[in-house]
Design a protein around this motif. Structure first.
Motif, mmCIF file in Angstrom:
data_model
loop_
_atom_site.group_PDB
_atom_site.id
_atom_site.type_symbol
_atom_site.label_atom_id
_atom_site.label_comp_id
_atom_site.label_asym_id
_atom_site.label_seq_id
_atom_site.Cartn_x
_atom_site.Cartn_y
_atom_site.Cartn_z
ATOM 1 N N PHE A 7 0.835 -1.212 0.000
ATOM 2 C CA PHE A 7 0.000 0.000 0.000
ATOM 3 C C PHE A 7 0.861 1.249 0.000
ATOM 4 O O PHE A 7 0.598 2.205 -0.749
ATOM 5 N N ASP A 8 1.915 1.268 0.829
ATOM 6 C CA ASP A 8 2.760 2.457 0.909
ATOM 7 C C ASP A 8 3.517 2.709 -0.391
ATOM 8 O O ASP A 8 3.857 3.864 -0.714
ATOM 9 N N GLN A 9 3.780 1.661 -1.163
ATOM 10 C CA GLN A 9 4.540 1.811 -2.415
ATOM 11 C C GLN A 9 3.665 2.227 -3.591
ATOM 12 O O GLN A 9 4.178 2.717 -4.599
ATOM 13 N N ILE A 10 2.367 2.000 -3.504
ATOM 14 C CA ILE A 10 1.472 2.303 -4.635
ATOM 15 C C ILE A 10 1.351 3.809 -4.824
ATOM 16 O O ILE A 10 1.113 4.559 -3.859
ATOM 17 N N GLU A 11 1.506 4.253 -6.038
ATOM 18 C CA GLU A 11 1.317 5.655 -6.387
ATOM 19 C C GLU A 11 0.071 5.807 -7.240
ATOM 20 O O GLU A 11 -0.201 4.979 -8.115
ATOM 21 N N VAL A 12 -0.706 6.848 -6.977
ATOM 22 C CA VAL A 12 -1.876 7.129 -7.797
ATOM 23 C C VAL A 12 -1.419 7.350 -9.241
ATOM 24 O O VAL A 12 -0.455 8.088 -9.495
ATOM 25 N N GLY A 13 -2.082 6.694 -10.178
ATOM 26 C CA GLY A 13 -1.691 6.762 -11.580
ATOM 27 C C GLY A 13 -0.895 5.552 -12.037
ATOM 28 O O GLY A 13 -0.706 5.356 -13.248
ATOM 29 N N ALA A 14 -0.444 4.732 -11.088
ATOM 30 C CA ALA A 14 0.314 3.528 -11.449
ATOM 31 C C ALA A 14 -0.581 2.551 -12.214
ATOM 32 O O ALA A 14 -1.775 2.420 -11.914
ATOM 33 N N THR A 15 -0.015 1.871 -13.190
ATOM 34 C CA THR A 15 -0.782 0.935 -14.015
ATOM 35 C C THR A 15 -0.086 -0.419 -14.084
ATOM 36 O O THR A 15 1.128 -0.522 -13.844
ATOM 37 N N ALA A 16 -0.849 -1.417 -14.407
ATOM 38 C CA ALA A 16 -0.319 -2.756 -14.679
ATOM 39 C C ALA A 16 -1.240 -3.421 -15.676
ATOM 40 O O ALA A 16 -2.440 -3.108 -15.746
ATOM 41 N N ASP A 17 -0.703 -4.315 -16.482
ATOM 42 C CA ASP A 17 -1.538 -4.983 -17.478
ATOM 43 C C ASP A 17 -1.002 -6.370 -17.780
ATOM 44 O O ASP A 17 0.136 -6.706 -17.434
ATOM 45 N N LEU A 18 -1.841 -7.166 -18.410
ATOM 46 C CA LEU A 18 -1.421 -8.456 -18.953
ATOM 47 C C LEU A 18 -2.153 -8.682 -20.255
ATOM 48 O O LEU A 18 -3.226 -8.113 -20.493
ATOM 49 N N THR A 19 -1.563 -9.508 -21.115
ATOM 50 C CA THR A 19 -2.159 -9.854 -22.401
ATOM 51 C C THR A 19 -2.385 -11.351 -22.448
ATOM 52 O O THR A 19 -1.523 -12.128 -22.043
ATOM 53 N N ARG A 20 -3.532 -11.757 -22.938
ATOM 54 C CA ARG A 20 -3.907 -13.176 -22.917
ATOM 55 C C ARG A 20 -4.715 -13.496 -24.173
ATOM 56 O O ARG A 20 -5.604 -12.730 -24.568
#
Length: 471
Positions: A7-20
């Motif tokens: 939680f402390d490391q998460i920044e607003v605007g951070a993204t993650a994705d995967l392709t399947r």
């Protein structure tokens, strides 16, 4: 190793994705896991509620599960707990579609809660679904191996389905069917003919064949039937049809293998070539990336070295006909080192060296290999085996008929594999199925014969085998 994002490391605007890429296996696994058996979502179902001719539709919650995968595996990752998820669906996903899932951190709240925007879209930009998720993010760092997941056995025989589909591209193969006078063998003829694989000529006792047909759905009169009461004479007539140019393959019906083979291997009027004939089982084993070819399990009882050379070459040729461009061949023994007290280990080493010198060609050959290190990478690494074949074998050459027969049947009845058989090395392919084989096994054997015959005539497979990959 990978780690989560606290939680402390998460920044607003951070993204993650995967392709399947959506596959038909995904739909089957999801149906079993969720209990949702809606035929609209299942391949090869009899659902007729849609006439658009399109493949099945992926369940909406399968897409939702991929969003959960991003949140649970990447951002925030392990330790994440769902609180809420909203989704609006704009389109549908079908097998073969390449889907990208993205999450974006919108807000951090008290109590470790993070709000994410979630989207799913196709490679062409089509928006499939959008919504928001609320999760409790982990507070502690967790490291994990993303590959550490127990294997899943899926009883779907995709390799055989592919081979039958490839065979359907070819013209019907004129085939002599010897003594199809029981329900299993005749049903296999019906199935293969209806699939457009063979143009059968039935040879045997008309009365017995008609009796077998009486319990089946199908019109026997559409096939040519040559009346021959004796099974041995029927086999001889089938071989004669090859020499007359009327058929391009033989299929065994309800007769003993020896009664058919003695006419195939006879010196005068048989179908022998310069190479010893041998049998191959092609196995569709759940979880294996490619079909597995096993030889010899039906003809050569205790082959000497010269016979094993032909058995190995025949098996390689069969594998090439399936589209395996450079088959990896493991010569099996009880151990992976040469031991003069174990003759099969000596033969394996010699065969491997003969392949290096070009006396056996078309594949990568290595031996001796034990079964475990022939097919399992970790077993090969544990024993310190450095080889392009070890752990990746697609063709398995067994020491003798007993070992091959037991291996094939163990895979069938314990590992839930499907098996189809073919005799190679003769002038034409011979579908040598067991009298107990069902119609499905006979159908696939027809496909194997067609693909092998095409390879014999043209020197190339109908289509090269390409393992499934992510987009």
């Amino acid at each position: 190793m990978a780690s989560n994002v606290t939680f402390d490391q998460i920044e607003v605007g951070a993204t993650a994705d995967l392709t399947r890429v959506c596959s038909t296996n995904d739909l089957v696994v999801f149906a079993h896991a969720s209990g949702n058996r809606n035929p609209l979502h299942l391949p090869n179902s009899d659902f007729s509620g849609s006439d658009d001719g399109k493949p099945p539709v992926a369940p909406a919650m399968w897409v939702g599960a991929l969003i959960s995968s991003v949140l649970g595996n990447i951002l925030p990752g392990p330790g994440t707990i769902y609180k809420a998820q909203t989704l609006t669906f704009h389109d549908r996903v079908r097998p073969g579609d390449c889907l990208t899932i993205q999450v974006k951190a919108l807000e951090k709240r008290a109590g470790g809660v993070v709000r994410f925007r979630t989207t799913a879209q196709l490679a062409n930009g089509t928006l499939i679904a959008e919504g928001e998720a609320e999760v409790v993010a982990p507070s502690l760092r967790i490291e994990y191996d993303p590959k550490d997941l127990p294997p899943l056995l899926v009883e779907r025989h995709r390799h055989f389905n592919r081979l039958v589909a490839l065979a359907k591209r070819l013209p019907k193969m004129p085939t002599a069917v010897v003594a199809p006078d029981d329900a299993n063998s005749l049903e296999g003829v019906y199935l293969a003919a209806e699939a457009g694989l063979i143009a059968p000529i039935l040879i045997g006792d008309r009365g017995r064949i008609e009796k077998a047909a009486s319990g089946l759905e199908g019109d026997l009169s559409r096939f040519e039937l040559i009346q021959v009461e004796d099974e041995g004479e029927a086999a001889a007539r089938a071989v004669a049809l090859v020499h007359e140019g009327r058929v391009q393959a033989l299929m065994k019906g309800h007769l003993h293998t020896d009664d058919l083979l003695k006419h195939i291997v006879k010196r005068d009027g048989g179908l022998r070539t310069k190479r010893r004939i041998s049998h191959v089982f092609v196995m569709d084993i759940p979880g294996r990336e490619t079909p597995v070819v096993i030889s010899d399990a039906a003809i050569n009882i205790a082959p000497d070295l010269a016979t094993k050379v032909d058995i190995t070459q025949n098996a390689i040729d069969a594998a090439l006909s399936l589209g395996l461009t450079l088959p990896k061949v493991g010569i099996l023994s009880a151990i992976e080192t040469v031991n003069p007290a174990i003759p099969s280990s000596l033969d394996a080493a010699i065969l491997s060296k003969m392949a290096e010198r070009g006396q056996i060609h078309g594949g990568l050959v290595d031996g001796p290999l034990a079964m475990d290190n022939a097919i399992d990478v970790q077993a090969a690494r544990t024993k310190g085996i450095t080889s392009l074949v070890a752990g990746h074998a697609e063709v398995l050459i067994t020491p003798n008929l007993e070992a091959g027969n037991m291996l094939a049947k163990e895979l069938t009845f314990i590992a839930h594999a499907e098996a189809a058989g073919l005799v190679v090395g003769a002038k034409v392919p011979v579908m040598l199925t067991s009298r107990a084989d069902d119609a499905r096994a006979r159908l696939v054997s027809c496909a194997l014969a067609m693909l092998y015959s095409h390879w014999q005539r043209n020197g190339v497979a109908v289509e090269a085998f390409v393992p499934e990959e992510d987009c």
